[in-house]
Design an enzyme around this catalytic site. Structure first.
Site, PDB file in Angstrom:
ATOM      1  N   ARG A   1       6.186  -1.590  -4.351  1.00 20.41           N
ATOM      2  CA  ARG A   1       5.723  -1.902  -3.102  1.00 20.41           C
ATOM      3  C   ARG A   1       4.890  -2.969  -2.989  1.00 20.41           C
ATOM      4  O   ARG A   1       4.720  -3.791  -2.140  1.00 20.41           O
ATOM      5  CB  ARG A   1       5.260  -0.962  -1.897  1.00 20.41           C
ATOM      6  CG  ARG A   1       6.353   0.158  -1.669  1.00 20.41           C
ATOM      7  CD  ARG A   1       5.832   1.521  -1.274  1.00 20.41           C
ATOM      8  NE  ARG A   1       5.289   1.208   0.112  1.00 20.41           N
ATOM      9  CZ  ARG A   1       5.817   1.646   1.291  1.00 20.41           C
ATOM     10  NH1 ARG A   1       6.669   2.400   1.221  1.00 20.41           N
ATOM     11  NH2 ARG A   1       5.305   1.510   2.373  1.00 20.41           N
TER      12      ARG A   1
ATOM     13  N   LYS B   1      13.881 -17.093  -3.394  1.00 19.65           N
ATOM     14  CA  LYS B   1      13.986 -16.169  -4.724  1.00 19.65           C
ATOM     15  C   LYS B   1      13.119 -16.870  -5.757  1.00 19.65           C
ATOM     16  O   LYS B   1      12.425 -16.416  -6.430  1.00 19.65           O
ATOM     17  CB  LYS B   1      15.534 -16.199  -5.083  1.00 19.65           C
ATOM     18  CG  LYS B   1      16.353 -15.066  -4.877  1.00 19.65           C
ATOM     19  CD  LYS B   1      16.083 -13.814  -4.403  1.00 19.65           C
ATOM     20  CE  LYS B   1      15.033 -13.382  -3.339  1.00 19.65           C
ATOM     21  NZ  LYS B   1      15.432 -12.979  -2.046  1.00 19.65           N
TER      22      LYS B   1
ATOM     23  N   GLU C   1      17.272 -19.414   1.069  1.00 23.81           N
ATOM     24  CA  GLU C   1      17.292 -18.265   0.359  1.00 23.81           C
ATOM     25  C   GLU C   1      17.089 -18.510  -1.287  1.00 23.81           C
ATOM     26  O   GLU C   1      16.075 -17.723  -1.722  1.00 23.81           O
ATOM     27  CB  GLU C   1      18.485 -17.230   0.765  1.00 23.81           C
ATOM     28  CG  GLU C   1      18.699 -15.902  -0.220  1.00 23.81           C
ATOM     29  CD  GLU C   1      17.383 -15.167   0.116  1.00 23.81           C
ATOM     30  OE1 GLU C   1      16.370 -15.130   0.889  1.00 23.81           O
ATOM     31  OE2 GLU C   1      17.137 -14.129  -0.749  1.00 23.81           O
TER      32      GLU C   1
ATOM     33  N   CYS D   1       0.722  -1.471   0.052  1.00 26.19           N
ATOM     34  CA  CYS D   1      -0.129   0.003  -0.100  1.00 26.19           C
ATOM     35  C   CYS D   1       0.777   1.461  -0.093  1.00 26.19           C
ATOM     36  O   CYS D   1       1.781   1.426   0.778  1.00 26.19           O
ATOM     37  CB  CYS D   1      -0.984   0.227   1.262  1.00 26.19           C
ATOM     38  SG  CYS D   1      -2.072  -1.303   1.155  1.00 26.19           S
TER      39      CYS D   1
ATOM     40  N   ASN E   1      -3.620   3.137   4.879  1.00 25.29           N
ATOM     41  CA  ASN E   1      -2.644   2.017   5.006  1.00 25.29           C
ATOM     42  C   ASN E   1      -2.612   1.247   6.202  1.00 25.29           C
ATOM     43  O   ASN E   1      -2.649   2.039   7.318  1.00 25.29           O
ATOM     44  CB  ASN E   1      -0.940   2.270   4.689  1.00 25.29           C
ATOM     45  CG  ASN E   1      -0.672   2.838   3.286  1.00 25.29           C
ATOM     46  OD1 ASN E   1      -1.574   2.649   2.364  1.00 25.29           O
ATOM     47  ND2 ASN E   1       0.423   3.243   2.961  1.00 25.29           N
ATOM     48  N   GLY E   2      -2.730  -0.023   6.346  1.00 27.92           N
ATOM     49  CA  GLY E   2      -2.695  -0.707   7.464  1.00 27.92           C
ATOM     50  C   GLY E   2      -4.007  -1.553   7.714  1.00 27.92           C
ATOM     51  O   GLY E   2      -4.549  -1.967   6.818  1.00 27.92           O
TER      52      GLY E   2
ATOM     53  N   TRP F   1      -2.951  -3.009  -1.551  1.00 25.46           N
ATOM     54  CA  TRP F   1      -2.690  -4.353  -1.526  1.00 25.46           C
ATOM     55  C   TRP F   1      -3.770  -4.915  -0.749  1.00 25.46           C
ATOM     56  O   TRP F   1      -3.878  -4.677   0.537  1.00 25.46           O
ATOM     57  CB  TRP F   1      -1.313  -4.394  -0.980  1.00 25.46           C
ATOM     58  CG  TRP F   1      -0.578  -5.573  -1.049  1.00 25.46           C
ATOM     59  CD1 TRP F   1      -0.112  -6.191  -2.356  1.00 25.46           C
ATOM     60  CD2 TRP F   1      -0.594  -6.827  -0.080  1.00 25.46           C
ATOM     61  NE1 TRP F   1       0.478  -7.616  -1.982  1.00 25.46           N
ATOM     62  CE2 TRP F   1       0.012  -7.888  -0.659  1.00 25.46           C
ATOM     63  CE3 TRP F   1      -1.122  -6.969   1.170  1.00 25.46           C
ATOM     64  CZ2 TRP F   1       0.195  -9.134   0.118  1.00 25.46           C
ATOM     65  CZ3 TRP F   1      -0.950  -8.091   1.767  1.00 25.46           C
ATOM     66  CH2 TRP F   1      -0.013  -9.272   1.379  1.00 25.46           C
TER      67      TRP F   1
ATOM     68  N   HIS G   1      14.972 -38.375   5.472  1.00 32.83           N
ATOM     69  CA  HIS G   1      14.132 -38.284   6.869  1.00 32.83           C
ATOM     70  C   HIS G   1      12.820 -38.282   6.375  1.00 32.83           C
ATOM     71  O   HIS G   1      11.875 -37.808   6.787  1.00 32.83           O
ATOM     72  CB  HIS G   1      14.682 -37.643   7.739  1.00 32.83           C
ATOM     73  CG  HIS G   1      15.766 -38.202   8.236  1.00 32.83           C
ATOM     74  ND1 HIS G   1      16.225 -39.204   8.840  1.00 32.83           N
ATOM     75  CD2 HIS G   1      17.312 -37.399   8.205  1.00 32.83           C
ATOM     76  CE1 HIS G   1      17.380 -39.387   9.217  1.00 32.83           C
ATOM     77  NE2 HIS G   1      18.010 -38.212   8.836  1.00 32.83           N
TER      78      HIS G   1
ATOM     79  N   LYS H   1       6.717  -4.995  -1.150  1.00 29.12           N
ATOM     80  CA  LYS H   1       8.191  -4.932  -0.875  1.00 29.12           C
ATOM     81  C   LYS H   1       8.384  -4.381   0.565  1.00 29.12           C
ATOM     82  O   LYS H   1       9.314  -4.846   1.075  1.00 29.12           O
ATOM     83  CB  LYS H   1       8.547  -3.670  -1.685  1.00 29.12           C
ATOM     84  CG  LYS H   1      10.087  -3.408  -1.566  1.00 29.12           C
ATOM     85  CD  LYS H   1      10.954  -4.284  -1.876  1.00 29.12           C
ATOM     86  CE  LYS H   1      12.568  -4.170  -1.950  1.00 29.12           C
ATOM     87  NZ  LYS H   1      13.132  -5.438  -1.976  1.00 29.12           N
TER      88      LYS H   1
HETATM   89  C1  F6R Z   1      12.133 -11.648  -0.365  1.00 25.85           C
HETATM   90  C2  F6R Z   1      11.948 -10.478   0.399  1.00 25.85           C
HETATM   91  C3  F6R Z   1      11.164 -10.547   1.752  1.00 25.85           C
HETATM   92  C4  F6R Z   1      11.763  -9.698   2.561  1.00 25.85           C
HETATM   93  C5  F6R Z   1      11.069  -9.483   3.893  1.00 25.85           C
HETATM   94  C6  F6R Z   1      11.617  -8.741   4.946  1.00 25.85           C
HETATM   95  O1  F6R Z   1      12.845 -11.363  -1.541  1.00 25.85           O
HETATM   96  O2  F6R Z   1      12.201  -9.356  -0.113  1.00 25.85           O
HETATM   97  O3  F6R Z   1      11.259 -11.986   2.083  1.00 25.85           O
HETATM   98  O4  F6R Z   1      13.055  -9.831   2.810  1.00 25.85           O
HETATM   99  O5  F6R Z   1       9.670  -9.069   3.638  1.00 25.85           O
HETATM  100  O6  F6R Z   1      11.609  -7.296   4.508  1.00 25.85           O
HETATM  101  P1  F6R Z   1      12.660  -6.489   5.341  1.00 25.85           P
HETATM  102  O7  F6R Z   1      14.049  -6.905   5.160  1.00 25.85           O
HETATM  103  O8  F6R Z   1      12.463  -5.050   4.519  1.00 25.85           O
HETATM  104  O9  F6R Z   1      12.383  -6.397   6.658  1.00 25.85           O
END
Ligand code: F6R
Length: 604
Positions: free
Chosen positions: A27, A485, A481, A2, A100-101, A74, A504, A599
């Protein structure tokens, strides 16, 4: 997650609002809208589902006004639809509001005050605007008093802008837990949830604190607490490098950000080391850390995965026991803490609500808090006792790339500096600056081999529905990780596993043709992971091995230079990013803005 922009001035605000929304696209959102009022009797509300370009296309030339509020939504309460998009408005169509929220008590508020109101949306937000209208229209309150009373009743997180059609010379603003800044311009003022939205309009901002409200006029801003008492606020300067927020010649932000990693490694070397190759970290922070008996890392998503590496770095180079917690779990199940705990929060955005709620509780318990973040002006940075910056530059693609490797580099710097202070030999012998240089060189080679990565993605990841990453130790951390991704942008179901755990249970899922990508960079466990590779090969898996020079075997597809064990994710992490990137591109999907993701995740 948002985005909010509001502007009040003497000329049309529509362009600033639209530009702001476009800058907040990264975002994550699924619908958008704006409300503008020309302060002489004309106003317009336009909302669309989908991209900002659809909102732009829906704007006719008469949609102009000297006051305006705009929003990217969002979906949380109610599906993405025009009715649920913001601005939401009161039944009387006098009040327009963006939010937002998330509200926790909107059902209760609706039944307590608004049982006779017809709701036009499924959102929690509509309750807020209907409540303001209710207090003004039924209880004869001023808009200021009605807004204040409404905010007092809300339980949850909010950044709110409200315009009263009958007093369009002001924007009413409220904040709790969700980020919001008031920008001061020449003959105009603005409000936004992120300075990125408005960086070309002003560098002067007033930060609103939780449980505060403000009245923003063209030439005046007044901030109040929720009891209505006027609050003083110093101006904060926020400067954003314009070139850092454009794609330049790149097709996507994600590729640009993957490519920037060697530069970020070198920048961290410059920012955190002096001419004598000594790590420079705030002595007060080192002093506080040197008195702790246990470090607690708390983070979410990719930052959590970087924290797993942080634990290894801390335990190797400082010998301080270290734990890692997922923020959304930690906050509700606090472990029994050691006597002198020290909290480290990793957050690229510095706005993640899950992490923040743990931080707020840690502060309430008077525990020392360090935030490692990419955003100097973020909520977490403001609230911590200590801050270390990533110096990675704005990260726009939703999938985190350069922030991950920057987090590991900064963790390593802190671990080295602290270990040296504590007289730990491993830290004294750790030539981190050279290692960062080697990592940068290795990254440069990786990102220059785009053809190879595109080909590997095609060979191993095209047309598949499932994939596995495996590794041991730090290679397991990076498997988690790399799997995140791939799944988050390509939508391929991917799991990261501790290689030894496969047998397992999970090995039952291995079928002919399923891709298994193995990271093998630690000599002491390489033979065991090779054994696990043989187990999946025997069941028909297509195996891609990414090893380092110390562990290489002739049939391995990718050989990386060898770095200190705990720093290998600086290279293996980039391999995971490149595979995910090309697998997604080959599927024709939006790499920068994957579905359902935001984001900056500002709700718990
Ligand atoms: C994955 C990604 C998310 C962030 C998570 C935490 O690529 O970007 O998993 O890592 O939402 O976000 P931050 O680091 O901004 O606290």
């Amino acid at each position: 997650m948002c985005g909010i922009v509001g502007v009040i001035g003497s000329t049309s605000t529509t362009d600033i609002l639209l530009t702001g929304l476009k800058r907040l696209e990264y975002r994550g959102y699924d619908s958008a809208g704006l409300y503008v009022n020309d302060q002489s009797g004309h106003d317009y509300l336009v909302k669309t589902v989908g991209k900002i370009s659809q909102l732009e296309a829906a704007l006719t030339s008469d949609v102009q006004g000297t006051v305006g509020i705009a929003h990217t939504r969002w979906a949380t309460h109610g599906q993405p639809s025009v009715a649920n998009a913001h601005p939401q408005f009161s039944d009387s169509k006098r009040f327009y509001l963006v939010h937002n929220g998330v509200l926790n008590n909107y059902h209760q508020l609706r039944s307590d005050y608004l049982s006779d109101v017809d709701f036009a949306s499924q959102t929690d937000t509509e309750v807020i605007v209907q409540l303001v209208a209710h207090f003004v229209e039924h209880d004869d309150m001023s808009t200021f008093a009605a807004f204040q009373k409404t905010l007092q009743l809300l339980d949850g997180s909010y950044a709110i802008l409200l315009v009263d059609q009958e007093q369009p010379d002001q924007i009413f603003v409220g904040k709790n837990k969700s980020p919001l800044l008031i920008g001061i311009g020449a003959n105009f003022n603005l409000v936004s949830s992120d300075a990125l939205a408005t960086y070309d309009q002003t560098e002067d901002y007033l930060e609103l604190h939780d449980q505060e409200m403000a009245v923003v006029r063209q030439d005046d801003v007044k901030i109040y607490n929720l009891d209505g008492q006027l609050q003083q606020r110093e101006m904060t300067q926020i400067t954003i490098d314009h070139s850092a927020v454009s794609k330049g010649s790149y097709p996507t932000f994600m590729l640009k950000e993957i490519d920037e990693q060697p530069v970020v490694m070198r920048r961290i070397g410059q920012e955190y080391f002096d001419d004598h190759r000594q790590a420079i970290i705030d002595p007060e922070l080192l002093n506080a850390l040197s008195h702790t008996d246990r470090v607690y890392f708390v983070a979410a998503g990719t930052s959590y995965h970087a924290s797993l590496v942080g634990k290894r770095l801390f335990e190797s180079y400082t010998k301080i026991p270290t734990e890692v917690g997922v923020a959304s779990e930690f906050g509700y199940h606090w472990p029994i803490l050691s006597e002198k705990p020290f909290f480290i929060f990793l957050s690229q955005s510095g706005e993640t609500a899950d992490s923040r709620q743990v931080l707020v509780e840690a502060k309430r318990r008077h525990l020392p808090v360090l935030v490692i973040t990419n955003s100097a002006n973020s909520t977490l940075a403001r609230e911590a006792n200590y801050t270390l910056l990533l110096h990675a530059g704005p990260e726009i693609a939703v999938a985190s790339t350069k922030a991950y490797t920057a987090q590991i580099a900064v963790e390593a710097t802190l671990a080295k500096a602290l270990g040296e202070k504590l007289g730990i030999k491993a830290a004294q012998n750790f030539d981190l600056l050279t290692q960062l240089g080697l990592a940068a060189n290795g990254m440069e080679t990786l990102v220059s081999e785009k053809e190879t990565w595109s080909q590997l993605a095609e060979n191993y990841l095209s047309g598949i529905n499932d994939a596995f990453y495996i590794g041991r130790g730090v290679d397991y951390d990076v498997s988690l990780e790399a799997a995140l991704k791939l799944k988050e942008i390509s939508y391929v179901h991917t799991e990261g596993f501790a290689a030894g755990e496969l047998k397992h249970g999970t090995i039952a899922l291995i079928e002919p043709g399923i891709p298994v990508i193995a990271f093998i960079t630690e000599k002491s466990t390489a033979a065991h992971t090779r054994g696990n590779v043989q187990e999946v090969v025997a069941r028909g898996a297509k195996v891609l091995v990414i090893a380092n020079q110390d562990c290489q075997e002739v049939q391995d597809q990718i050989i990386l230079p060898t770095l200190a064990t705990e720093l290998m994710p600086l290279l293996t992490g980039v391999c995971g990013q490149l595979l995910a990137y090309y697998a997604t591109l080959q599927r024709g999907l939006n790499v920068d803005q994957p579905r359902n993701l935001a984001k900056s995740v500002t709700v718990e």
